[in-house]
Motif scaffolding. Structure first.
Motif, PDB file in Angstrom:
ATOM      1  N   GLU A 149       0.826  -1.205   0.000  1.00 31.61           N
ATOM      2  CA  GLU A 149       0.000   0.000   0.000  1.00 31.61           C
ATOM      3  C   GLU A 149       0.866   1.263   0.000  1.00 31.61           C
ATOM      4  N   ILE A 150       1.956   1.235   0.761  1.00 33.92           N
ATOM      5  CA  ILE A 150       2.843   2.401   0.814  1.00 33.92           C
ATOM      6  C   ILE A 150       3.514   2.619  -0.538  1.00 33.92           C
ATOM      7  N   GLU A 151       3.932   1.543  -1.187  1.00 35.46           N
ATOM      8  CA  GLU A 151       4.621   1.665  -2.474  1.00 35.46           C
ATOM      9  C   GLU A 151       3.707   2.231  -3.562  1.00 35.46           C
ATOM     10  N   GLN A 152       2.399   2.113  -3.389  1.00 30.51           N
ATOM     11  CA  GLN A 152       1.465   2.642  -4.382  1.00 30.51           C
ATOM     12  C   GLN A 152       1.340   4.163  -4.304  1.00 30.51           C
ATOM     13  N   ILE A 153       1.785   4.760  -3.197  1.00 31.27           N
ATOM     14  CA  ILE A 153       1.709   6.223  -3.058  1.00 31.27           C
ATOM     15  C   ILE A 153       3.086   6.797  -2.745  1.00 31.27           C
ATOM     16  N   LEU A 154       4.139   6.168  -3.285  1.00 30.11           N
ATOM     17  CA  LEU A 154       5.497   6.634  -3.007  1.00 30.11           C
ATOM     18  C   LEU A 154       5.760   8.038  -3.552  1.00 30.11           C
ATOM     19  N   THR A 155       4.983   8.452  -4.555  1.00 29.18           N
ATOM     20  CA  THR A 155       5.174   9.797  -5.094  1.00 29.18           C
ATOM     21  C   THR A 155       4.501  10.856  -4.233  1.00 29.18           C
ATOM     22  N   GLY A 156       3.849  10.431  -3.157  1.00 28.33           N
ATOM     23  CA  GLY A 156       3.196  11.368  -2.244  1.00 28.33           C
ATOM     24  C   GLY A 156       1.700  11.171  -2.213  1.00 28.33           C
ATOM     25  N   GLY A 157       1.121  11.272  -1.029  1.00 29.80           N
ATOM     26  CA  GLY A 157      -0.326  11.142  -0.903  1.00 29.80           C
ATOM     27  C   GLY A 157      -0.714  10.531   0.424  1.00 29.80           C
ATOM     28  N   LYS A 158      -2.035  10.409   0.612  1.00 30.59           N
ATOM     29  CA  LYS A 158      -2.577   9.855   1.850  1.00 30.59           C
ATOM     30  C   LYS A 158      -3.383   8.601   1.531  1.00 30.59           C
ATOM     31  N   ARG A 159      -3.475   7.746   2.517  1.00 33.92           N
ATOM     32  CA  ARG A 159      -4.242   6.510   2.340  1.00 33.92           C
ATOM     33  C   ARG A 159      -4.715   6.010   3.696  1.00 33.92           C
ATOM     34  N   PHE A 160      -5.906   5.422   3.696  1.00 36.04           N
ATOM     35  CA  PHE A 160      -6.457   4.812   4.904  1.00 36.04           C
ATOM     36  C   PHE A 160      -6.279   3.306   4.805  1.00 36.04           C
ATOM     37  N   LEU A 161      -5.632   2.696   5.795  1.00 36.00           N
ATOM     38  CA  LEU A 161      -5.328   1.274   5.755  1.00 36.00           C
ATOM     39  C   LEU A 161      -5.951   0.553   6.938  1.00 36.00           C
ATOM     40  N   GLU A 162      -6.383  -0.656   6.689  1.00 36.28           N
ATOM     41  CA  GLU A 162      -6.816  -1.552   7.765  1.00 36.28           C
ATOM     42  C   GLU A 162      -5.893  -2.759   7.774  1.00 36.28           C
ATOM     43  N   LEU A 163      -5.231  -2.976   8.901  1.00 35.95           N
ATOM     44  CA  LEU A 163      -4.277  -4.080   9.020  1.00 35.95           C
ATOM     45  C   LEU A 163      -4.624  -4.926  10.226  1.00 35.95           C
ATOM     46  N   LYS A 164      -4.319  -6.198  10.108  1.00 28.92           N
ATOM     47  CA  LYS A 164      -4.485  -7.098  11.243  1.00 28.92           C
ATOM     48  C   LYS A 164      -3.103  -7.413  11.784  1.00 28.92           C
ATOM     49  N   ILE A 165      -2.789  -6.856  12.949  1.00 29.45           N
ATOM     50  CA  ILE A 165      -1.488  -7.023  13.585  1.00 29.45           C
ATOM     51  C   ILE A 165      -1.670  -7.848  14.846  1.00 29.45           C
ATOM     52  N   GLN A 166      -1.059  -9.038  14.851  1.00 25.14           N
ATOM     53  CA  GLN A 166      -1.141  -9.928  16.019  1.00 25.14           C
ATOM     54  C   GLN A 166      -2.600 -10.137  16.452  1.00 25.14           C
ATOM     55  N   ASP A 167      -3.433 -10.509  15.471  1.00 23.91           N
ATOM     56  CA  ASP A 167      -4.860 -10.794  15.690  1.00 23.91           C
ATOM     57  C   ASP A 167      -5.652  -9.574  16.166  1.00 23.91           C
ATOM     58  N   LYS A 168      -5.111  -8.390  15.976  1.00 22.73           N
ATOM     59  CA  LYS A 168      -5.797  -7.167  16.362  1.00 22.73           C
ATOM     60  C   LYS A 168      -5.925  -6.259  15.146  1.00 22.73           C
ATOM     61  N   LEU A 169      -7.155  -5.809  14.870  1.00 28.47           N
ATOM     62  CA  LEU A 169      -7.403  -4.956  13.709  1.00 28.47           C
ATOM     63  C   LEU A 169      -7.084  -3.502  14.066  1.00 28.47           C
ATOM     64  N   ILE A 170      -6.222  -2.883  13.258  1.00 26.44           N
ATOM     65  CA  ILE A 170      -5.915  -1.471  13.454  1.00 26.44           C
ATOM     66  C   ILE A 170      -6.231  -0.710  12.179  1.00 26.44           C
ATOM     67  N   GLN A 171      -6.601   0.549  12.345  1.00 24.07           N
ATOM     68  CA  GLN A 171      -6.933   1.413  11.213  1.00 24.07           C
ATOM     69  C   GLN A 171      -5.928   2.558  11.188  1.00 24.07           C
ATOM     70  N   LEU A 172      -5.153   2.616  10.127  1.00 32.52           N
ATOM     71  CA  LEU A 172      -4.062   3.574  10.035  1.00 32.52           C
ATOM     72  C   LEU A 172      -4.376   4.674   9.030  1.00 32.52           C
ATOM     73  N   SER A 173      -4.196   5.904   9.468  1.00 34.17           N
ATOM     74  CA  SER A 173      -4.199   7.052   8.556  1.00 34.17           C
ATOM     75  C   SER A 173      -2.750   7.290   8.151  1.00 34.17           C
ATOM     76  N   THR A 174      -2.431   7.065   6.876  1.00 31.20           N
ATOM     77  CA  THR A 174      -1.048   7.038   6.409  1.00 31.20           C
ATOM     78  C   THR A 174      -0.800   8.155   5.403  1.00 31.20           C
TER      79      THR A 174
END
Length: 428
Positions: A149-174
């Protein structure tokens, strides 16, 4: 020397002068060579940032004390600048380690497969549940979804991501920011977990909405329940009713019907908010929009003895919108303004537009009673209204329509002086 050779035959004198001249030339050579060596050492010290070198002895006993003093001063200033830069770097690094925002800085000077991570703060490690990797490909192996997801906006920009880290869902504003410093390309990746904030805002919104809905329902259900109980007592164990009891029964049933109808209208209004049609975007000029609104609202304003000025109806500025939905928004705003200027001396409403940077504003300004600061946060809550017999859904619907147009509604109000509602459109 030249004179002795040309005009005399004093060979011993000539030899002696020749030796002195030769010695002076050799001494001058070594002297110049030494100064050149000192200058080279000074330049090398500056280039390599070597602050241990000093010329104190030569500054006090050398032939050019000012030169060597200048060398020492320049080295000290250079050393001071370096110390200040290192102190500032440590300060910024410490701050970035303390903030709750994850920060990763990549050095893009290396090969694509071996991109080096120049900075990886503790918050990033905690949020992603990984150690502070030195290379990007290691992080990508561990968290492929995040890295992709980060590599898709390497030229600059924002993205909202949902990741499952250690069985816990987190929502990242990136956010990704490319940066070039002294010919080196860097990529700054910052992110934070907004799941808790989103949940808190959702909870607050639901609490407000439930409070309003429960209030409206209770207002309708309470008299219905009470009247139903009264009717039940009236007809229980009775085969015949007196004329007076029949009148009471009819009144109670009419009240139940009226409150039930009000409750049904309330539910319909709620569905109206949730089921707005998708905008049919077409090109329309601002002049066309304002002209339609003037034709629609002028008669109503005149009946209420309100002066309605709709300006710049000949404007040719074009924007993509759904004319029917935007007209509905403007009708809601102007209707609210008409009621707001009731009982005001010289009631007046002005509708206009303006361009600021990349935004287009359509302003509805009135000299009404204004809105209290406490109510400004609540006016867009469904069914909240300060107007008698108001439904409380007009502003909610209007804001939703503007969001569907990728715009917004802004409001500025001064109690007892007036209010300005602005429809904000993106205009490029």
């Amino acid at each position: 020397m030249f004179y002795l050779i040309k005009n005399t035959q004093l060979w011993f004198t000539i030899i002696g002068v020749s030796l002195i001249l030769l010695g002076a030339i050799i001494s001058l050579y070594y002297y110049i060579n030494q100064i050149r060596s000192d200058i080279n050492r000074f330049i090398l010290a500056v280039k390599t940032r070597d602050h241990t070198l000093n010329f104190k002895n030569k500054a006090t006993r050398g032939s050019f004390p000012e030169l060597y003093e200048s060398f020492n001063d320049i080295l000290q200033v250079h050393k001071q600048i370096r110390l200040e830069q290192e102190a500032m770097f440590e300060l910024i690094k410490t701050i970035l380690e303390q903030v709750p925002v994850g920060v990763i800085v990549m050095n893009n000077a290396t090969e694509k497969q071996q991109e080096e991570i120049a900075f990886f703060n503790q918050a990033a490690s905690n949020l992603l549940g990984v150690p502070a990797y030195k290379y990007w490909h290691r992080l990508k192996q561990h968290l492929p979804v995040f890295a992709t997801e980060i590599e898709q906006i390497l030229t600059g920009g924002k993205r909202f991501l949902e990741l499952k880290i250690q069985d816990k869902l987190i929502q990242l504003s990136t956010e990704v920011i490319p940066l070039n410093l002294y010919g080196n390309n860097y990529t700054i990746v910052s992110f934070q977990n907004i799941k808790d904030e989103i949940e808190q805002k959702e909870t607050e919104a639901w609490n407000r909405l439930i409070g309003v809905i429960s209030h409206e329902i209770l207002n309708s259900i309470t008299p219905i329940s009470s009247l139903s109980d009264t009717i039940n007592k009236m007809v229980t164990d009775k085969k015949n009713l007196t004329e007076e009891e029949m009148d009471d029964l009819k009144t109670a049933l009419q009240t139940i019907r009226r409150r039930s109808s009000g409750l049904l209208d309330f539910v319909k209004d709620y569905r109206l908010i949730a089921e707005l049609p998708t905008p049919n975007l077409q090109s329309h000029t601002i002049g066309e929009i304002l002209k339609h609104i003037k034709v629609l609202m002028q008669p109503f304003a005149k009946v209420k003895n309100v002066v309605l000025d709709v300006e710049q109806t000949s404007s040719k500025i074009t924007i993509q919108l759904d004319l029917k939905l935007i007209e509905q928004v403007l009708i809601n705003l102007i209707t609210n303004s008409i009621y707001a200027v009731e009982n005001r001396e010289l009631p007046h409403i002005n509708v206009n537009y303006r361009l600021e940077n990349t935004k287009l504003y359509i302003d509805v300004n009135d000299n009404g009673k204004g809105i209290d600061a406490n109510d400004l946060e609540k006016i867009f809550v469904p069914f909240y209204t300060t107007r008698k017999n108001g439904s409380g859904i007009g502003l909610t619907i209007s804001r939703n329509i503007m969001k569907m147009h990728r715009g917004s509604i802004e409001v500025v109000s001064t109690p007892h002086e007036g209010t300005t509602f602005s429809l904000v459109f993106n205009y490029v």
